[in-house]
Design an enzyme around this catalytic site. Structure first.
Site, PDB file in Angstrom:
ATOM      1  N   HIS A   7       0.921  -0.998  -7.967  1.00 15.27           N
ATOM      2  CA  HIS A   7       2.336  -1.756  -8.441  1.00 15.27           C
ATOM      3  C   HIS A   7       2.364  -1.449 -10.089  1.00 15.27           C
ATOM      4  O   HIS A   7       3.535  -1.389 -10.531  1.00 15.27           O
ATOM      5  CB  HIS A   7       2.294  -3.043  -8.235  1.00 15.27           C
ATOM      6  CG  HIS A   7       2.386  -3.513  -6.568  1.00 15.27           C
ATOM      7  ND1 HIS A   7       3.098  -2.631  -5.747  1.00 15.27           N
ATOM      8  CD2 HIS A   7       2.004  -4.488  -5.943  1.00 15.27           C
ATOM      9  CE1 HIS A   7       3.119  -3.238  -4.602  1.00 15.27           C
ATOM     10  NE2 HIS A   7       2.200  -4.423  -4.761  1.00 15.27           N
ATOM     11  N   CYS A  20      -7.167  -2.243  -4.668  1.00  9.69           N
ATOM     12  CA  CYS A  20      -6.043  -2.908  -4.087  1.00  9.69           C
ATOM     13  C   CYS A  20      -4.621  -2.463  -4.547  1.00  9.69           C
ATOM     14  O   CYS A  20      -4.544  -1.730  -5.312  1.00  9.69           O
ATOM     15  CB  CYS A  20      -6.421  -4.611  -4.832  1.00  9.69           C
ATOM     16  SG  CYS A  20      -4.992  -5.514  -4.088  1.00  9.69           S
ATOM     17  N   HIS A  61      -8.930  -5.448 -10.376  1.00 12.49           N
ATOM     18  CA  HIS A  61      -9.054  -6.987 -10.371  1.00 12.49           C
ATOM     19  C   HIS A  61      -9.892  -7.520  -9.352  1.00 12.49           C
ATOM     20  O   HIS A  61      -9.802  -8.382  -9.032  1.00 12.49           O
ATOM     21  CB  HIS A  61      -7.723  -7.564 -10.463  1.00 12.49           C
ATOM     22  CG  HIS A  61      -6.930  -7.112  -9.058  1.00 12.49           C
ATOM     23  ND1 HIS A  61      -6.538  -5.826  -8.973  1.00 12.49           N
ATOM     24  CD2 HIS A  61      -6.762  -7.796  -7.928  1.00 12.49           C
ATOM     25  CE1 HIS A  61      -5.655  -5.818  -7.672  1.00 12.49           C
ATOM     26  NE2 HIS A  61      -6.047  -7.220  -7.300  1.00 12.49           N
ATOM     27  N   SER A  85      -2.314  -3.769  -5.469  1.00 10.03           N
ATOM     28  CA  SER A  85      -1.626  -4.541  -6.705  1.00 10.03           C
ATOM     29  C   SER A  85      -1.721  -3.537  -8.098  1.00 10.03           C
ATOM     30  O   SER A  85      -0.962  -3.592  -8.723  1.00 10.03           O
ATOM     31  CB  SER A  85      -2.122  -5.834  -7.012  1.00 10.03           C
ATOM     32  OG  SER A  85      -1.772  -6.799  -5.667  1.00 10.03           O
ATOM     33  N   CYS A  96     -10.492 -10.293  -4.465  1.00 10.28           N
ATOM     34  CA  CYS A  96      -9.052 -10.435  -4.282  1.00 10.28           C
ATOM     35  C   CYS A  96      -9.034 -10.409  -2.570  1.00 10.28           C
ATOM     36  O   CYS A  96      -8.517 -11.402  -2.048  1.00 10.28           O
ATOM     37  CB  CYS A  96      -8.382  -9.268  -4.841  1.00 10.28           C
ATOM     38  SG  CYS A  96      -6.677  -9.306  -4.487  1.00 10.28           S
TER      39      CYS A  96
HETATM   40  N1  LIG Z   1      -0.183 -12.666  -3.315  1.00 12.41           N
HETATM   41  C1  LIG Z   1      -1.557 -12.242  -3.612  1.00 12.41           C
HETATM   42  O1  LIG Z   1      -2.013 -13.146  -4.092  1.00 12.41           O
HETATM   43  C2  LIG Z   1      -1.670 -10.700  -3.404  1.00 12.41           C
HETATM   44  C3  LIG Z   1      -2.827 -10.311  -3.795  1.00 12.41           C
HETATM   45  C4  LIG Z   1      -3.416  -9.199  -3.578  1.00 12.41           C
HETATM   46  C5  LIG Z   1      -2.493  -8.313  -3.076  1.00 12.41           C
HETATM   47  N2  LIG Z   1      -1.284  -8.622  -2.757  1.00 12.41           N
HETATM   48  C6  LIG Z   1      -0.226  -7.794  -2.375  1.00 12.41           C
HETATM   49  O2  LIG Z   1      -0.465  -7.681  -0.907  1.00 12.41           O
HETATM   50  C7  LIG Z   1       0.167  -6.355  -0.533  1.00 12.41           C
HETATM   51  C8  LIG Z   1      -0.851  -5.643   0.547  1.00 12.41           C
HETATM   52  O3  LIG Z   1      -1.838  -5.232  -0.672  1.00 12.41           O
HETATM   53  P1  LIG Z   1      -3.150  -4.251   0.432  1.00 12.41           P
HETATM   54  O4  LIG Z   1      -3.872  -4.182  -0.868  1.00 12.41           O
HETATM   55  O5  LIG Z   1      -3.557  -4.902   1.634  1.00 12.41           O
HETATM   56  O6  LIG Z   1      -1.983  -2.888   0.496  1.00 12.41           O
HETATM   57  P2  LIG Z   1      -2.490  -1.656   1.394  1.00 12.41           P
HETATM   58  O7  LIG Z   1      -1.866  -0.484   0.834  1.00 12.41           O
HETATM   59  O8  LIG Z   1      -3.970  -1.547   1.692  1.00 12.41           O
HETATM   60  O9  LIG Z   1      -1.933  -2.070   2.913  1.00 12.41           O
HETATM   61  C9  LIG Z   1      -0.529  -1.992   3.145  1.00 12.41           C
HETATM   62  C10 LIG Z   1      -0.240  -1.759   4.585  1.00 12.41           C
HETATM   63  O10 LIG Z   1       1.074  -2.035   4.851  1.00 12.41           O
HETATM   64  C11 LIG Z   1       1.605  -1.195   5.857  1.00 12.41           C
HETATM   65  N3  LIG Z   1       2.969  -0.968   5.718  1.00 12.41           N
HETATM   66  C12 LIG Z   1       3.701  -0.411   4.695  1.00 12.41           C
HETATM   67  N4  LIG Z   1       5.101  -0.932   5.184  1.00 12.41           N
HETATM   68  C13 LIG Z   1       5.135  -1.434   6.360  1.00 12.41           C
HETATM   69  C14 LIG Z   1       6.172  -1.976   7.219  1.00 12.41           C
HETATM   70  N5  LIG Z   1       7.386  -1.809   6.867  1.00 12.41           N
HETATM   71  N6  LIG Z   1       5.763  -2.775   8.555  1.00 12.41           N
HETATM   72  C15 LIG Z   1       4.452  -2.915   8.483  1.00 12.41           C
HETATM   73  N7  LIG Z   1       3.505  -2.473   7.822  1.00 12.41           N
HETATM   74  C16 LIG Z   1       3.882  -1.644   6.757  1.00 12.41           C
HETATM   75  C17 LIG Z   1       1.019  -0.105   5.317  1.00 12.41           C
HETATM   76  O11 LIG Z   1       0.872   1.180   6.435  1.00 12.41           O
HETATM   77  C18 LIG Z   1      -0.573  -0.280   4.791  1.00 12.41           C
HETATM   78  O12 LIG Z   1      -1.336  -0.250   6.130  1.00 12.41           O
HETATM   79  C19 LIG Z   1       0.636  -5.648  -1.837  1.00 12.41           C
HETATM   80  O13 LIG Z   1       1.939  -5.741  -2.023  1.00 12.41           O
HETATM   81  C20 LIG Z   1      -0.313  -6.464  -2.706  1.00 12.41           C
HETATM   82  O14 LIG Z   1       0.217  -6.118  -4.105  1.00 12.41           O
HETATM   83  C21 LIG Z   1      -0.826  -9.799  -3.173  1.00 12.41           C
HETATM   84 ZN   LIG Z   2      -5.740  -7.515  -5.338  1.00 13.21          ZN
END
Ligand SMILES: NC(=O)c1ccc[n+]([C@@H]2O[C@H](COP(=O)([O-])OP(=O)(O)OC[C@H]3O[C@@H](n4cnc5c(N)ncnc54)[C@H](O)[C@@H]3O)[C@@H](O)[C@H]2O)c1
Ligand SMILES: [Zn+2]
Ligand SMILES: [Zn+2]
Length: 369
Positions: free
Chosen positions: A45, A40, A61, A42, A168
């Site tokens: 980060h 993931c 996680h 996260s 997650c």
């Molecule tokens: N709130 C929660 O409970 C929770 C849980 C898990 C993950 N997250 C967060 O969610 C986010 C996404 O996680 P993920 O694992 O899917 O990430 P990931 O890296 O797999 O996917 C992110 C996507 O965003 C795209 N992207 C980047 N900049 C962009 C823009 N300006 N416009 C459109 N698309 C864009 C990338 O090309 C990529 O495909 C992260 O910030 C992660 O930390 C939050």
């Molecule tokens: Zn996650």
């Protein structure tokens, strides 16, 4: 016992896969042998420092495995039980749990420290140093010791190498659409960022009966995948999406906009509001850097169009109810799970896995143990 784990020793460094010492489970804890762990964003980060958890830390996680040993007083889990971890523990007794908000369980207060819930000490050590655990789990490890509050027992036969993603990404994305956005049949939904979270927001919106689903991502592979998961339109940026959504909806824009980019950007919240319909809602699921304090948007837009901006953690879901629920939809063929795993890696290949994530090559990469 000895086991192997991926440790982050310093911000900006690679994950270091090495042998560690693992203590037996104490009261209320279980020893779990991992089967699968998703990569993931996260955890990334932690590497960039955007999420300033205490280091050194074992990452991961989004995991699932088999219970091998239980500590004193553990109820409801026995050796041999298959479990999926919730990345927020749920005690079942605090005000949040008792009112159906397990994602906000009071035990979440221990996440930043990463020590065991029971006594704030570490079971994981390397080079005479105590190791923290990402989300109290540390799933980038062959074996880990966690509190039973983090374990959701599932039926035998569940393919844990893929179902680990319910720990997650699947629940977070699906719940962001179904619960936090509250998508209802016929609504138009935009998902910004098609990674492991966003792709599940797309399928959550589809399952909730959305009319149009706009998938926004700069990477062509992500946009193609989004169409396979139920999106109806794509755009490469929020700017381009404004034209696509405006044309498709005759200017009414999207009822729900779900933010799932790799790293949230305060200056893009206004652009998200601009593609949101009257009385529409922007859901901030992606994490922003802990140091970011500025968001640019038009408050007048909020008032005159009655728009909302809300946050969502773990899809605003109840992992103990929603993980079995989603496994049921998977068994019935409604929830796509196998298709989420683009590539698999060995634990030793974890840095390659994260490089692939940064380059946009995976919906999800998964470590197979
Ligand atoms: N709130 C929660 O409970 C929770 C849980 C898990 C993950 N997250 C967060 O969610 C986010 C996404 O996680 P993920 O694992 O899917 O990430 P990931 O890296 O797999 O996917 C992110 C996507 O965003 C795209 N992207 C980047 N900049 C962009 C823009 N300006 N416009 C459109 N698309 C864009 C990338 O090309 C990529 O495909 C992260 O910030 C992660 O930390 C939050
Ligand atoms: Zn996650
Ligand atoms: Zn609780």
């Amino acid at each position: 016992m000895k086991t192997r784990a991926a440790i982050l020793w310093e911000v900006g460094k690679d994950w270091s896969v090495e042998e560690i010492d693992l203590d037996p489970p104490s009261a209320g804890e279980v020893l779990v042998r991992l089967v699968g762990s998703g990569l993931c964003h996260s955890d990334e980060h932690l590497v960039t420092g955007d999420l300033p958890f205490a280091l050194p830390i074992i990452g991961g996680h989004e995991g699932a495995g088999i219970v091998e040993e239980v500590g004193p007083g553990v109820q409801g889990l026995a050796p041999g039980d298959p479990v999926i971890f919730g990345f927020i523990p749920s005690c079942g007794r605090c005000p949040s749990c008792a009112t159906g908000h397990e994602n906000l369980c009071d035990l979440g207060m221990y996440l930043g420290v990463g020590r065991q819930i029971s006594d704030q000490t570490a079971r994981h050590h390397a080079h005479d140093t105590d190791l923290g655990l990402m989300c109290l789990l540390g799933t980038f490890a062959e074996r880990t010791v966690v509190n039973e509050a983090s374990c959701i027992k599932v039926d035998g036969g569940v393919p844990l190498d893929k179902a680990c993603l319910l720990g997650c990404g699947v629940v977070t994305g699906w719940g962001s659409a179904v619960y936090a956005a509250g998508v209802t049949p016929g609504e138009d939904v935009a998902v910004v960022g098609i990674g492991g979270i966003g792709i599940n927001a797309v399928q959550g919106a589809r399952l909730a009966g959305a009319h149009r689903i706009f998938a926004i991502d700069p990477v062509p592979f992500k946009r193609e995948q989004a169409m396979a998961f139920g999106a109806t339109h794509t755009a490469s940026s929020l700017e381009e999406a404004a034209a696509v959504i405006g044309e498709a909806t005759l200017g009414r824009m999207a009822n729900k906009v779900i933010m799932t980019m790799g790293l949230g950007q305060g200056e893009l919240v206004g652009a998200a509001l601009a593609v949101t319909a009257k009385r529409g809602r922007v859901v901030i699921t992606n994490l922003h850097a802990a140091t970011e304090m500025q968001v640019s948007m038009s408050p007048l837009d909020l008032t005159l169009m009655e728009k909302q901006v809300v946050g969502s953690l773990f899809g605003s879901a109840n992992p103990r109810a929603d993980i079995p629920k989603l496994l049921g939809l998977y068994a019935q063929g409604q929830l796509m799970l196998d298709e989420l795993v683009t590539r698999t890696y060995r634990l030793d290949e974890i840095n390659t896995g994260y490089e692939d994530m940064r380059e946009g090559r995976n919906l999800r990469g998964v470590i197979n143990f």
